[in-house]
Design a protein around this motif. Structure first.
Motif, PDB file in Angstrom:
ATOM      1  N   ASN A   1       0.824  -1.198   0.000  1.00 50.23           N
ATOM      2  CA  ASN A   1       0.000   0.000   0.000  1.00 50.23           C
ATOM      3  C   ASN A   1       0.866   1.260   0.000  1.00 50.23           C
ATOM      4  N   LEU A   2       1.966   1.243   0.749  1.00 49.23           N
ATOM      5  CA  LEU A   2       2.873   2.394   0.725  1.00 49.23           C
ATOM      6  C   LEU A   2       3.459   2.581  -0.672  1.00 49.23           C
ATOM      7  N   ALA A   3       3.856   1.496  -1.315  1.00 49.22           N
ATOM      8  CA  ALA A   3       4.429   1.588  -2.661  1.00 49.22           C
ATOM      9  C   ALA A   3       3.407   2.133  -3.652  1.00 49.22           C
ATOM     10  N   TRP A   4       2.141   1.757  -3.513  1.00 49.67           N
ATOM     11  CA  TRP A   4       1.101   2.272  -4.410  1.00 49.67           C
ATOM     12  C   TRP A   4       0.858   3.762  -4.194  1.00 49.67           C
ATOM     13  N   ARG A   5       1.214   4.284  -3.035  1.00 45.77           N
ATOM     14  CA  ARG A   5       1.052   5.720  -2.776  1.00 45.77           C
ATOM     15  C   ARG A   5       2.115   6.567  -3.476  1.00 45.77           C
ATOM     16  N   LEU A   6       3.177   5.936  -3.980  1.00 42.49           N
ATOM     17  CA  LEU A   6       4.193   6.687  -4.708  1.00 42.49           C
ATOM     18  C   LEU A   6       3.574   7.293  -5.967  1.00 42.49           C
ATOM     19  N   PRO A   7       4.007   8.507  -6.353  1.00 43.41           N
ATOM     20  CA  PRO A   7       3.539   9.067  -7.625  1.00 43.41           C
ATOM     21  C   PRO A   7       3.914   8.132  -8.781  1.00 43.41           C
ATOM     22  N   ALA A   8       3.171   8.228  -9.876  1.00 47.95           N
ATOM     23  CA  ALA A   8       3.332   7.293 -10.998  1.00 47.95           C
ATOM     24  C   ALA A   8       4.766   7.210 -11.509  1.00 47.95           C
ATOM     25  N   GLY A   9       5.438   8.350 -11.664  1.00 51.83           N
ATOM     26  CA  GLY A   9       6.804   8.325 -12.172  1.00 51.83           C
ATOM     27  C   GLY A   9       7.765   7.614 -11.239  1.00 51.83           C
ATOM     28  N   LEU A  10       7.643   7.863  -9.956  1.00 51.24           N
ATOM     29  CA  LEU A  10       8.530   7.233  -8.975  1.00 51.24           C
ATOM     30  C   LEU A  10       8.212   5.750  -8.829  1.00 51.24           C
ATOM     31  N   ARG A  11       6.930   5.388  -8.909  1.00 52.77           N
ATOM     32  CA  ARG A  11       6.563   3.973  -8.877  1.00 52.77           C
ATOM     33  C   ARG A  11       7.135   3.263 -10.110  1.00 52.77           C
ATOM     34  N   SER A  12       7.107   3.930 -11.262  1.00 53.09           N
ATOM     35  CA  SER A  12       7.717   3.381 -12.468  1.00 53.09           C
ATOM     36  C   SER A  12       9.227   3.191 -12.277  1.00 53.09           C
ATOM     37  N   ALA A  13       9.875   4.160 -11.645  1.00 53.07           N
ATOM     38  CA  ALA A  13      11.315   4.047 -11.360  1.00 53.07           C
ATOM     39  C   ALA A  13      11.584   2.872 -10.423  1.00 53.07           C
ATOM     40  N   LEU A  14      10.727   2.676  -9.425  1.00 51.79           N
ATOM     41  CA  LEU A  14      10.878   1.546  -8.502  1.00 51.79           C
ATOM     42  C   LEU A  14      10.762   0.231  -9.263  1.00 51.79           C
ATOM     43  N   ILE A  15       9.788   0.141 -10.135  1.00 47.83           N
ATOM     44  CA  ILE A  15       9.605  -1.082 -10.934  1.00 47.83           C
ATOM     45  C   ILE A  15      10.831  -1.332 -11.808  1.00 47.83           C
ATOM     46  N   LYS A  16      11.368  -0.290 -12.434  1.00 49.31           N
ATOM     47  CA  LYS A  16      12.577  -0.441 -13.261  1.00 49.31           C
ATOM     48  C   LYS A  16      13.755  -0.931 -12.431  1.00 49.31           C
ATOM     49  N   GLU A  17      13.894  -0.396 -11.217  1.00 52.78           N
ATOM     50  CA  GLU A  17      14.992  -0.823 -10.351  1.00 52.78           C
ATOM     51  C   GLU A  17      14.847  -2.291  -9.948  1.00 52.78           C
ATOM     52  N   LEU A  18      13.638  -2.692  -9.592  1.00 49.97           N
ATOM     53  CA  LEU A  18      13.410  -4.102  -9.257  1.00 49.97           C
ATOM     54  C   LEU A  18      13.722  -4.983 -10.462  1.00 49.97           C
ATOM     55  N   ALA A  19      13.278  -4.574 -11.645  1.00 47.76           N
ATOM     56  CA  ALA A  19      13.529  -5.347 -12.859  1.00 47.76           C
ATOM     57  C   ALA A  19      15.019  -5.431 -13.181  1.00 47.76           C
ATOM     58  N   ALA A  20      15.791  -4.407 -12.778  1.00 45.98           N
ATOM     59  CA  ALA A  20      17.240  -4.388 -13.020  1.00 45.98           C
ATOM     60  C   ALA A  20      18.014  -5.157 -11.952  1.00 45.98           C
ATOM     61  N   GLY A  21      17.296  -5.725 -10.964  1.00 47.57           N
ATOM     62  CA  GLY A  21      17.963  -6.546  -9.953  1.00 47.57           C
ATOM     63  C   GLY A  21      18.153  -5.881  -8.604  1.00 47.57           C
ATOM     64  N   ASN A  22      17.722  -4.644  -8.454  1.00 48.51           N
ATOM     65  CA  ASN A  22      17.832  -3.987  -7.158  1.00 48.51           C
ATOM     66  C   ASN A  22      16.762  -4.544  -6.221  1.00 48.51           C
ATOM     67  N   TRP A  23      16.857  -4.234  -4.952  1.00 52.26           N
ATOM     68  CA  TRP A  23      15.946  -4.788  -3.959  1.00 52.26           C
ATOM     69  C   TRP A  23      15.518  -3.718  -2.962  1.00 52.26           C
ATOM     70  N   ILE A  24      14.286  -3.761  -2.497  1.00 51.66           N
ATOM     71  CA  ILE A  24      13.815  -2.836  -1.471  1.00 51.66           C
ATOM     72  C   ILE A  24      14.361  -3.284  -0.117  1.00 51.66           C
ATOM     73  N   VAL A  25      14.972  -2.364   0.619  1.00 52.92           N
ATOM     74  CA  VAL A  25      15.429  -2.624   1.982  1.00 52.92           C
ATOM     75  C   VAL A  25      14.335  -2.221   2.968  1.00 52.92           C
ATOM     76  N   SER A  26      13.740  -1.042   2.738  1.00 52.83           N
ATOM     77  CA  SER A  26      12.653  -0.599   3.604  1.00 52.83           C
ATOM     78  C   SER A  26      11.769   0.393   2.858  1.00 52.83           C
ATOM     79  N   ILE A  27      10.559   0.541   3.375  1.00 54.40           N
ATOM     80  CA  ILE A  27       9.617   1.520   2.848  1.00 54.40           C
ATOM     81  C   ILE A  27       8.874   2.092   4.047  1.00 54.40           C
ATOM     82  N   SER A  28       8.700   3.424   4.040  1.00 52.25           N
ATOM     83  CA  SER A  28       8.110   4.042   5.232  1.00 52.25           C
ATOM     84  C   SER A  28       7.348   5.317   4.891  1.00 52.25           C
TER      85      SER A  28
END
Length: 156
Positions: free
Chosen positions: A72-99
């Motif tokens: 739910n916190l990730a869905w609250r990100l603006p569309a561009g930043l959520r897109s950047a998060l998805i690109k990072e995950l797809a590139a092999g990066n990982w979420i450490v925390s979300i707050s």
């Protein structure tokens, strides 16, 4: 109340079968939501790829609800930043925390990534800006997007 939840990506929103090992730790206090993610050491690389793909699928399909949780916190990100998060995950990066602790602004969501940005440094999505901070004690780089007076961040 158990303050640790299964990851939530592979099978449904907040409760992923992580082989009996819990991945998302709820460290929320009061109104502040804080979720730390630590994939189990025993997971094989193929399992991490599968989990990351499931997280991407969930981020692409949903929208915010009144529920509390990392997704739910990730869905609250603006569309561009959520897109950047998805690109990072797809590139092999990982979420450490979300707050959403009220920093840097009330309503802000901050996502801390494990590694430096791969996919977004040279060409962030529209509306998103990249900045080198290079203060390792705090963070090295950030992607930010503003909605009104509220800044949302991905940091490394």
């Amino acid at each position: 109340m158990d303050n640790v939840t299964d990851c939530g990506a592979e099978f449904d929103r907040e409760h992923i079968d992580s082989g009996g090992t819990r991945m998302w730790k709820n460290k929320s206090v009061g109104d502040s939501q804080i979720f730390d993610c630590t994939p189990p050491d025993a997971w094989q690389p193929s399992r991490l790829v599968k989990e990351r793909s499931a997280m991407i699928a969930l981020l692409e399909q949903g929208g915010p609800t009144d529920e509390r949780g990392w997704l739910n916190l990730a869905w609250r990100l603006p569309a561009g930043l959520r897109s950047a998060l998805i690109k990072e995950l797809a590139a092999g990066n990982w979420i450490v925390s979300i707050s959403d602790t009220g920093w840097p602004h009330p309503g802000s969501v901050v996502v801390t990534m494990r590694g430096r940005f791969h996919a977004n440094r040279r060409a962030p999505p529209q509306g998103v800006s990249w900045r080198a901070v290079n203060v390792p004690h705090y963070w090295r780089e950030e992607l930010s997007e503003n909605i009104g007076d509220t800044e949302f961040l991905l940091i490394t």
